[in-house]
Design a protein around this motif. Structure first.
Motif, PDB file in Angstrom:
ATOM      1  N   ALA A   1      81.897  79.537  45.660  1.00 22.13           N
ATOM      2  CA  ALA A   1      82.840  80.086  44.627  1.00 22.13           C
ATOM      3  C   ALA A   1      81.144  81.621  44.191  1.00 22.13           C
ATOM      4  CB  ALA A   1      83.112  79.887  43.953  1.00 22.13           C
ATOM      5  N   HIS A   2      80.384  80.959  43.862  1.00 24.68           N
ATOM      6  CA  HIS A   2      79.430  81.848  44.191  1.00 24.68           C
ATOM      7  C   HIS A   2      78.020  81.605  43.934  1.00 24.68           C
ATOM      8  CE1 HIS A   2      81.432  83.336  40.383  1.00 24.68           C
ATOM      9  NE2 HIS A   2      82.137  82.182  40.212  1.00 24.68           N
ATOM     10  N   PRO A   3      77.992  82.787  45.257  1.00 27.37           N
ATOM     11  CA  PRO A   3      76.824  82.117  46.619  1.00 27.37           C
ATOM     12  C   PRO A   3      75.766  82.668  46.384  1.00 27.37           C
ATOM     13  CG  PRO A   3      78.102  83.641  46.957  1.00 27.37           C
ATOM     14  CD  PRO A   3      79.094  83.059  46.798  1.00 27.37           C
ATOM     15  N   PRO A   4      74.539  81.932  45.956  1.00 19.97           N
ATOM     16  CA  PRO A   4      73.002  82.852  45.928  1.00 19.97           C
ATOM     17  C   PRO A   4      72.755  84.611  46.150  1.00 19.97           C
ATOM     18  CG  PRO A   4      72.804  80.626  46.048  1.00 19.97           C
ATOM     19  CD  PRO A   4      73.963  80.998  46.611  1.00 19.97           C
ATOM     20  N   GLN A   5      72.225  85.310  45.797  1.00 19.93           N
ATOM     21  CA  GLN A   5      71.804  86.618  46.534  1.00 19.93           C
ATOM     22  C   GLN A   5      71.131  86.175  47.508  1.00 19.93           C
ATOM     23  OE1 GLN A   5      70.606  89.091  43.125  1.00 19.93           O
ATOM     24  NE2 GLN A   5      72.442  88.920  42.156  1.00 19.93           N
ATOM     25  N   VAL A   6      70.077  84.937  47.573  1.00 17.73           N
ATOM     26  CA  VAL A   6      68.983  85.091  48.753  1.00 17.73           C
ATOM     27  C   VAL A   6      69.777  84.301  49.903  1.00 17.73           C
ATOM     28  CG1 VAL A   6      68.023  82.804  47.587  1.00 17.73           C
ATOM     29  CG2 VAL A   6      66.740  84.260  49.264  1.00 17.73           C
ATOM     30  N   ASP A   7      68.784  84.488  50.751  1.00 16.72           N
ATOM     31  CA  ASP A   7      69.465  83.370  52.406  1.00 16.72           C
ATOM     32  C   ASP A   7      69.190  81.681  51.136  1.00 16.72           C
ATOM     33  OD1 ASP A   7      70.218  85.548  53.453  1.00 16.72           O
ATOM     34  OD2 ASP A   7      68.153  85.390  54.405  1.00 16.72           O
ATOM     35  N   CYS A   8      69.549  81.073  51.596  1.00 17.37           N
ATOM     36  CA  CYS A   8      69.864  79.466  51.237  1.00 17.37           C
ATOM     37  C   CYS A   8      70.289  78.695  52.221  1.00 17.37           C
ATOM     38  CB  CYS A   8      69.807  79.368  50.061  1.00 17.37           C
ATOM     39  SG  CYS A   8      71.535  79.322  49.899  1.00 17.37           S
ATOM     40  N   GLU A   9      70.483  77.265  52.438  1.00 18.06           N
ATOM     41  CA  GLU A   9      70.467  76.466  53.190  1.00 18.06           C
ATOM     42  C   GLU A   9      71.210  75.169  52.400  1.00 18.06           C
ATOM     43  OE1 GLU A   9      68.383  74.363  56.059  1.00 18.06           O
ATOM     44  OE2 GLU A   9      66.743  74.269  54.575  1.00 18.06           O
ATOM     45  N   ILE A  10      72.106  74.650  52.335  1.00 17.00           N
ATOM     46  CA  ILE A  10      72.508  73.782  51.766  1.00 17.00           C
ATOM     47  C   ILE A  10      72.053  71.807  52.186  1.00 17.00           C
ATOM     48  CG2 ILE A  10      74.224  72.890  50.156  1.00 17.00           C
ATOM     49  CD1 ILE A  10      75.361  75.268  49.836  1.00 17.00           C
ATOM     50  N   LEU A  11      71.687  71.216  52.086  1.00 11.89           N
ATOM     51  CA  LEU A  11      71.478  70.094  53.138  1.00 11.89           C
ATOM     52  C   LEU A  11      72.533  68.500  51.532  1.00 11.89           C
ATOM     53  CD1 LEU A  11      69.637  71.706  53.743  1.00 11.89           C
ATOM     54  CD2 LEU A  11      68.204  68.911  54.407  1.00 11.89           C
ATOM     55  N   VAL A  12      73.653  67.856  52.069  1.00  8.63           N
ATOM     56  CA  VAL A  12      73.592  67.098  51.720  1.00  8.63           C
ATOM     57  C   VAL A  12      73.272  66.138  52.536  1.00  8.63           C
ATOM     58  CG1 VAL A  12      75.712  65.301  51.306  1.00  8.63           C
ATOM     59  CG2 VAL A  12      76.161  67.934  50.549  1.00  8.63           C
ATOM     60  N   VAL A  13      72.142  64.761  51.556  1.00  9.61           N
ATOM     61  CA  VAL A  13      71.482  63.606  51.761  1.00  9.61           C
ATOM     62  C   VAL A  13      72.674  62.522  51.551  1.00  9.61           C
ATOM     63  CG1 VAL A  13      69.564  62.186  52.223  1.00  9.61           C
ATOM     64  CG2 VAL A  13      69.252  65.651  51.793  1.00  9.61           C
ATOM     65  N   ASP A  14      73.129  62.050  52.888  1.00  9.94           N
ATOM     66  CA  ASP A  14      73.575  60.745  52.494  1.00  9.94           C
ATOM     67  C   ASP A  14      73.304  59.572  52.432  1.00  9.94           C
ATOM     68  OD1 ASP A  14      75.776  58.806  52.144  1.00  9.94           O
ATOM     69  OD2 ASP A  14      77.358  60.132  53.483  1.00  9.94           O
ATOM     70  N   ASP A  15      73.117  58.419  51.308  1.00  8.80           N
ATOM     71  CA  ASP A  15      72.395  58.004  50.939  1.00  8.80           C
ATOM     72  C   ASP A  15      72.577  56.719  51.386  1.00  8.80           C
ATOM     73  OD1 ASP A  15      69.442  56.060  50.852  1.00  8.80           O
ATOM     74  OD2 ASP A  15      69.693  56.169  48.835  1.00  8.80           O
ATOM     75  N   GLY A  16      73.579  55.970  52.590  1.00  9.35           N
ATOM     76  CA  GLY A  16      74.906  55.187  52.338  1.00  9.35           C
ATOM     77  C   GLY A  16      76.082  54.825  51.559  1.00  9.35           C
ATOM     78  N   SER A  17      76.817  56.425  52.001  1.00  4.19           N
ATOM     79  CA  SER A  17      78.098  56.741  50.827  1.00  4.19           C
ATOM     80  C   SER A  17      79.443  55.673  51.578  1.00  4.19           C
ATOM     81  CB  SER A  17      78.478  57.331  51.009  1.00  4.19           C
ATOM     82  OG  SER A  17      77.255  58.518  50.212  1.00  4.19           O
ATOM     83  N   SER A  18      80.460  55.513  50.679  1.00  4.60           N
ATOM     84  CA  SER A  18      81.363  54.455  51.465  1.00  4.60           C
ATOM     85  C   SER A  18      82.142  54.820  50.774  1.00  4.60           C
ATOM     86  CB  SER A  18      81.032  53.049  51.175  1.00  4.60           C
ATOM     87  OG  SER A  18      81.132  52.577  49.653  1.00  4.60           O
TER      88      SER A  18
END
Length: 699
Positions: free
Chosen positions: A96-113
């Protein structure tokens, strides 16, 4: 002196001073402007209001897109283990409110069920990284950083809702603050109260979430500040520094104290750990592991405190003792603390005195000083206050500042230097300082010699009443000088005047302070004339009435296409009416950015017929390579030579001829442009003032 007597003394001095200045204002500004000034001084100050927290709508999952870049500057690492609903809200906030700087988003899943495994692959732009086995928070963070590509790394808990501008505020801190190594966000509860504005660590390794349950607008928590640690729920660190330090220490597995350990390692490497209150992140504390330290993963918090205390035993010796209550005085105990008292915070885009004060504050901060600013009007000045807080200045205002007397009673003992700006502020506050800060060196910053300016204005107006007022001002101003340790002047000419009027005063010279912008566009790329100056200052109004009324038509008779740009706040109707009768005059009023006029206009004029101090408008133009035509009063005390650095003329015809000559003579224009820039470097740059600033505030 008791607190009630101090309050009464301060109030009496303040009201008497306001009454005297109001009488003088009636003569020079009229009753409407005078009433406005009285109203501002006496009205109740409303509490500032922060923007409400942003919360994404809790609607059923549907695919959406988050910010993404193949060449990110920042990598946002979000370790997750179930709690898909929280992760969804966090990602929706980033979308909804993206940063002005170029970025990447990593969701690191530690074993979700739970739904995490179904929802995350449907979020466009997201890097969804699944770990082969559950290793806990520390391993998930280390793994995520190893897979990232950004120059900076942000660790962000999935039970957070980042607020608009949060990431850009973190990143900007690295650009502004030398040696910034780790910067944390201000964490808020969902109801808007503070969860933490940086953390404090005691000698036994135990911690304190600074500001918990308080208002995020409280001055104690709302300025950039060095912190002992910042929560791993939302922090930024350069990737190179993270790799140098080895990331989170695995001895704290699976979680707790890893962020505190990282902060101590960052500091040990010679970098700073900072909390940035301009970066706000809502955090639903305890979502992942609860809050019970007696069972589950949370129990590692107790165990790991011992691990941390053993590892950092030497560093912990310098930390506050167990049982002490964190306060600004305690947290800045290792720094020299300087208090500045003025009516209001500086607004450097509006007047030269504010720009000088703002740059002086910057210099003190560069010297490692902790600066505290108390505006006696108790107003939060919006962006101007926030600008000081972004530098790291502790700024106080209502309702947290009940009054100057009680505040000094509680805080006065922590200051080694107190600077009072303008003589009436000093007159009001000196009795309080004698009672509540007797150890502090007292510095009186005149800004300009008020009595000298008033006397000259009275002489121009031929007003005997104003002349008597000027003499009363002289007596009060000299009386303040007699009571303080150091008087700071802006002009060498004023220093000479005080050798006659106050030979016993200890005087230092800190003139206007300017960054040297450089030569800018050349003669052929510029056109027209410009004046910059606020019209609450009587000398500026008189100057424009004279220039527009008597001088400009003479210039336009020889340069018929030339235009005059008049810039400054609070333009009175009478001046607008006068300008309307003169072709080629553009009254712009307040302009938030004057640089285009400094770089695009060929000549600046400073037609001041009275005043005192050093004229910031002249400095500003010269710092941009813009030559100036001025009166003798306009260049007083500025080390300027007529025909070498500036052109000087005092009657209307001579002033007009000087402007026309400079406007048409390219070689003269270039010579004055170059000399003016050198004058700023030699006399009005930050480097030129550094030795005096150190002598006044640090010796």
């Amino acid at each position: 002196m008791s607190m009630s007597l101090a309050d009464a003394r301060y109030f009496l001095n303040r009201m008497l001073g306001l009454f005297r200045r109001s009488l003088a204002s009636l003569r020079t500004r009229g009753w409407r402007a005078t009433w406005q000034r009285i109203r501002v001084h006496t009205q109740a100050v409303p509490a500032p209001r922060g923007a409400p927290l942003f919360l994404p709508e809790a609607t059923p999952f549907a695919p959406f897109t988050v910010p993404a870049s193949e060449r990110p500057v920042v990598s946002i690492i979000i370790p997750v283990y179930n709690h898909a609903g929280h992760t969804l809200a966090c990602l929706r906030a980033l979308a909804a409110h993206p940063p002005q700087v170029d970025c990447e988003i990593l969701v690191v899943d530690d074993g979700s069920s739970d739904e995490t495994t179904a929802w995350m692959p449907q979020v466009s732009g997201l890097r969804y990284e699944v770990r082969p086995t559950n290793g806990g928070f520390i391993e998930a963070c280390n793994d995520g950083v190893a897979r990232s590509r950004g120059q900076y790394v942000v660790l962000l808990n999935n039970d957070t809702v980042p607020q608009p501008g949060w990431l850009d505020a973190l990143l900007a801190t690295f650009a502004r603050v030398p040696r910034a190594g780790l910067v944390g966000a201000q964490l808020l509860y969902p109801d808007g109260r503070l969860q933490e504005s940086g953390g404090v660590i005691f000698q036994d390794g135990s911690g304190w979430s600074y500001g918990r349950f308080e208002s995020p607008e409280d001055p104690r928590y709302s300025a950039l500040r060095d912190a002992d640690y910042c929560s791993g729920a939302a922090l930024m660190i350069p990737r190179a520094l993270w790799d140098q330090l080895g990331g989170f220490d695995l001895r704290y597995k699976p979680a707790y104290y890893e962020d505190t350990d990282l902060a101590f390692a960052v500091r040990a490497s010679g970098h700073r750990v900072l909390v940035q209150p301009a970066s706000r992140v809502m955090h639903d504390e305890g979502t992942s592991n609860g809050t019970d330290t007696g069972s589950g993963v949370k129990a590692y918090q107790v165990r790991n405190r011992g691990v941390f205390a053993a590892k950092w035993a030497k560093a912990l010796e310098a930390q506050p003792s167990v049982g002490s209550v964190p306060s600004p005085a305690l947290l800045h105990r290792a720094q020299r603390q300087v208090l500045i008292l003025d009516e209001e915070v500086p607004q450097p885009d509006r007047d030269s005195a504010s720009l000088r004060q703002y740059n002086l504050i910057r210099m003190l901060l560069d010297e490692g000083v902790h600066v505290v600013f108390v505006p006696t009007r108790r107003e939060h000045a919006g962006a101007a206050t926030e600008a000081l807080q972004a530098l790291g200045v502790e700024v106080w205002y209502a309702p947290y500042l009940d009054g100057v007397a009680p505040w000094l009673r509680a805080n006065g003992a922590r200051f080694e230097v107190v600077m009072m700006v303008r003589y009436h502020v000093a007159h009001e506050c000196l009795p309080l300082l004698r009672s509540f800060a007797p150890q502090a060196r007292t510095v009186f910053d005149t800004v300009d010699l008020h009595y000298l300016r008033e006397r000259r204005g009275a002489e121009i107006a031929g007003d005997a009443g104003l002349l008597r007022n000027a003499e009363r001002t002289r007596a009060r101003e000299l009386a303040v000088m007699d009571q303080v340790d150091v008087t700071v002047l802006v002009s060498a000419a004023e220093r000479e005047q005080l050798r006659i009027d106050a030979p016993g005063a200890t005087v230092e010279l800190i003139s206007n302070l300017h960054e040297v912008a450089g030569a800018g566009p050349d003669w052929a790329e510029r056109r027209d004339l410009v004046f910059v100056g606020g019209f609450r200052h009587p000398p500026n109004l008189d100057a424009m009435q004279w220039f527009i009324g008597d001088v400009f038509a003479r210039i336009r008779a020889q340069l018929p296409d030339i235009r005059f740009h008049c810039i400054g706040a609070a333009v009175p109707d009478a001046l607008r009416e006068l300008a309307a009768t003169q072709p080629g005059v553009d009254i712009h009023g307040f302009v938030p950015d004057v640089v285009p006029y400094m770089d695009g206009v060929r000549i600046a004029v400073a037609p001041l017929r009275f005043g005192a101090g050093v004229k910031g408008k002249v400095n500003l133009s010269m710092a941009h390579g813009q030559p100036v035509v001025a009166t003798t009063c306009g260049v007083e005390g500025m080390h300027l030579r007529d025909g070498e650095d500036v052109l000087v003329a005092d009657d209307a015809e001579a002033f007009a001829q000087a402007v026309v000559r400079l406007y048409q003579d390219e070689a003269l224009w270039r010579r004055l442009s170059t000399a003016g820039l050198q004058n700023i470097v030699d006399h009005f740059s930050l480097d030129a003032a550094r030795a005096t600033v150190q002598r006044v505030f640090l010796a």
